[in-house]
Design a protein around this motif. Sequence first.
Motif, PDB file in Angstrom:
ATOM      1  N   GLU A 163      54.898  66.462 -62.835  1.00  9.34           N
ATOM      2  CA  GLU A 163      53.940  67.423 -61.793  1.00  9.34           C
ATOM      3  C   GLU A 163      53.105  67.991 -62.336  1.00  9.34           C
ATOM      4  O   GLU A 163      53.395  68.968 -63.394  1.00  9.34           O
ATOM      5  CB  GLU A 163      54.792  67.762 -60.711  1.00  9.34           C
ATOM      6  N   ILE A 164      51.839  68.323 -62.085  1.00 13.17           N
ATOM      7  CA  ILE A 164      50.935  69.112 -62.607  1.00 13.17           C
ATOM      8  C   ILE A 164      50.595  70.299 -61.951  1.00 13.17           C
ATOM      9  O   ILE A 164      50.444  70.004 -60.479  1.00 13.17           O
ATOM     10  CB  ILE A 164      49.583  68.472 -62.928  1.00 13.17           C
ATOM     11  N   GLU A 165      50.790  71.469 -62.096  1.00 12.22           N
ATOM     12  CA  GLU A 165      50.441  72.637 -61.254  1.00 12.22           C
ATOM     13  C   GLU A 165      49.515  73.506 -61.755  1.00 12.22           C
ATOM     14  O   GLU A 165      49.715  74.021 -62.867  1.00 12.22           O
ATOM     15  CB  GLU A 165      51.744  73.523 -61.001  1.00 12.22           C
ATOM     16  N   LEU A 166      48.361  74.000 -61.109  1.00 16.19           N
ATOM     17  CA  LEU A 166      47.568  74.648 -61.639  1.00 16.19           C
ATOM     18  C   LEU A 166      47.659  76.038 -61.317  1.00 16.19           C
ATOM     19  O   LEU A 166      47.437  76.562 -60.103  1.00 16.19           O
ATOM     20  CB  LEU A 166      46.172  74.337 -61.488  1.00 16.19           C
ATOM     21  N   ILE A 167      48.025  77.190 -61.995  1.00 17.33           N
ATOM     22  CA  ILE A 167      47.857  78.612 -61.527  1.00 17.33           C
ATOM     23  C   ILE A 167      47.225  79.319 -62.571  1.00 17.33           C
ATOM     24  O   ILE A 167      47.159  79.176 -63.684  1.00 17.33           O
ATOM     25  CB  ILE A 167      49.480  79.063 -61.414  1.00 17.33           C
ATOM     26  N   TYR A 168      46.955  80.574 -62.114  1.00 14.98           N
ATOM     27  CA  TYR A 168      46.102  81.591 -62.810  1.00 14.98           C
ATOM     28  C   TYR A 168      47.149  82.902 -62.191  1.00 14.98           C
ATOM     29  O   TYR A 168      46.873  83.259 -61.173  1.00 14.98           O
ATOM     30  CB  TYR A 168      44.674  81.673 -62.875  1.00 14.98           C
ATOM     31  N   LYS A 169      47.568  83.508 -63.338  1.00 12.80           N
ATOM     32  CA  LYS A 169      48.239  84.922 -62.799  1.00 12.80           C
ATOM     33  C   LYS A 169      47.581  86.031 -63.645  1.00 12.80           C
ATOM     34  O   LYS A 169      47.445  86.007 -64.746  1.00 12.80           O
ATOM     35  CB  LYS A 169      49.805  84.755 -62.996  1.00 12.80           C
ATOM     36  N   SER A 170      47.116  87.005 -62.951  1.00 17.15           N
ATOM     37  CA  SER A 170      46.473  88.204 -63.463  1.00 17.15           C
ATOM     38  C   SER A 170      47.407  89.357 -63.227  1.00 17.15           C
ATOM     39  O   SER A 170      47.837  89.745 -62.107  1.00 17.15           O
ATOM     40  CB  SER A 170      45.052  88.308 -62.969  1.00 17.15           C
ATOM     41  N   ARG A 171      47.344  90.209 -64.163  1.00 16.58           N
ATOM     42  CA  ARG A 171      48.201  91.504 -64.061  1.00 16.58           C
ATOM     43  C   ARG A 171      47.122  92.719 -63.894  1.00 16.58           C
ATOM     44  O   ARG A 171      47.645  93.972 -63.699  1.00 16.58           O
ATOM     45  CB  ARG A 171      49.081  91.589 -65.304  1.00 16.58           C
ATOM     46  N   VAL A 172      46.079  92.349 -63.800  1.00 12.79           N
ATOM     47  CA  VAL A 172      44.915  93.297 -63.695  1.00 12.79           C
ATOM     48  C   VAL A 172      44.016  93.047 -62.428  1.00 12.79           C
ATOM     49  O   VAL A 172      43.775  92.074 -62.280  1.00 12.79           O
ATOM     50  CB  VAL A 172      43.812  93.247 -64.757  1.00 12.79           C
ATOM     51  N   LYS A 173      44.117  94.353 -61.737  1.00 12.51           N
ATOM     52  CA  LYS A 173      43.159  94.087 -60.515  1.00 12.51           C
ATOM     53  C   LYS A 173      41.592  93.891 -60.523  1.00 12.51           C
ATOM     54  O   LYS A 173      41.106  94.415 -62.023  1.00 12.51           O
ATOM     55  CB  LYS A 173      43.435  95.406 -59.671  1.00 12.51           C
ATOM     56  N   SER A 174      41.239  93.349 -60.037  1.00 18.65           N
ATOM     57  CA  SER A 174      39.708  92.782 -60.214  1.00 18.65           C
ATOM     58  C   SER A 174      38.792  93.966 -60.485  1.00 18.65           C
ATOM     59  O   SER A 174      37.966  94.065 -61.328  1.00 18.65           O
ATOM     60  CB  SER A 174      39.051  92.115 -58.941  1.00 18.65           C
ATOM     61  N   ALA A 175      39.147  95.117 -59.890  1.00 21.51           N
ATOM     62  CA  ALA A 175      38.276  96.371 -59.727  1.00 21.51           C
ATOM     63  C   ALA A 175      38.341  97.112 -61.509  1.00 21.51           C
ATOM     64  O   ALA A 175      37.668  97.818 -61.887  1.00 21.51           O
ATOM     65  CB  ALA A 175      38.504  97.541 -58.831  1.00 21.51           C
ATOM     66  N   ASP A 176      39.584  96.707 -62.034  1.00 21.87           N
ATOM     67  CA  ASP A 176      39.761  97.179 -63.142  1.00 21.87           C
ATOM     68  C   ASP A 176      39.593  96.437 -64.387  1.00 21.87           C
ATOM     69  O   ASP A 176      39.418  96.850 -65.646  1.00 21.87           O
ATOM     70  CB  ASP A 176      41.482  97.505 -63.394  1.00 21.87           C
ATOM     71  N   ARG A 177      38.801  95.312 -64.258  1.00 17.59           N
ATOM     72  CA  ARG A 177      38.564  94.503 -65.052  1.00 17.59           C
ATOM     73  C   ARG A 177      37.154  94.839 -65.735  1.00 17.59           C
ATOM     74  O   ARG A 177      36.280  95.482 -64.984  1.00 17.59           O
ATOM     75  CB  ARG A 177      38.301  92.970 -64.707  1.00 17.59           C
ATOM     76  N   PRO A 178      36.933  94.753 -66.973  1.00 15.51           N
ATOM     77  CA  PRO A 178      35.573  95.171 -67.603  1.00 15.51           C
ATOM     78  C   PRO A 178      34.647  94.418 -66.930  1.00 15.51           C
ATOM     79  O   PRO A 178      34.622  92.957 -66.765  1.00 15.51           O
ATOM     80  CB  PRO A 178      35.656  94.647 -69.243  1.00 15.51           C
ATOM     81  N   TYR A 179      33.302  94.982 -66.836  1.00 14.98           N
ATOM     82  CA  TYR A 179      32.250  94.565 -66.510  1.00 14.98           C
ATOM     83  C   TYR A 179      31.279  94.103 -67.705  1.00 14.98           C
ATOM     84  O   TYR A 179      30.831  95.161 -68.245  1.00 14.98           O
ATOM     85  CB  TYR A 179      31.720  95.210 -65.316  1.00 14.98           C
TER      86      TYR A 179
END
Length: 156
Positions: A15-31
């Motif tokens: 079975e193929i499962e696509l996931i992406y887990k981020s430990r960083v809130k969007s507002a805290d990511r570099p722009y």
Amino acid sequence: MKNQYQNTDWQKVSEIELIYKSRVKSADRPYITSSRDAYRLLLDSWDPGKIEFFEQFKVLLLSQSNRVLGIYEVSSGGIAGTVVDMRLLFAAALKAAAVGIIITHNHPSGKTAPSEADRNMTRKIREAGKLLDIPLLDHLIVTPETYYSFADEGAL
């Protein structure tokens, strides 16, 4: 009568499962707003013991709002080059649901002028990105002191 090519034992298929887990809130990511922003972030992430020793190729994965989803090292090579497997590059971009990418590699020589191989690779990645709706926004060649931006120089 059962066809010899029919396989009804579907439980033996992975079975193929696509996931992406981020430990960083969007507002805290570099722009990222410019090649200079990308260069500073990339330089901070580069191992100082490697940047002038051998070539490495990385991809900066960006969200719709140009926030950095992550940096993925696609390959490490020798003193004069590295091989880029586009399948791995775009697998990372697809898994992170990136909507834009900035590719980068270092030149241990300290010279930022792109080679013909650099230009060809950039064209190839740009075309693949178009097919996948993941535009190539820039290609940076970095050294500890400076960088070359394909986008800034109109070479993209």
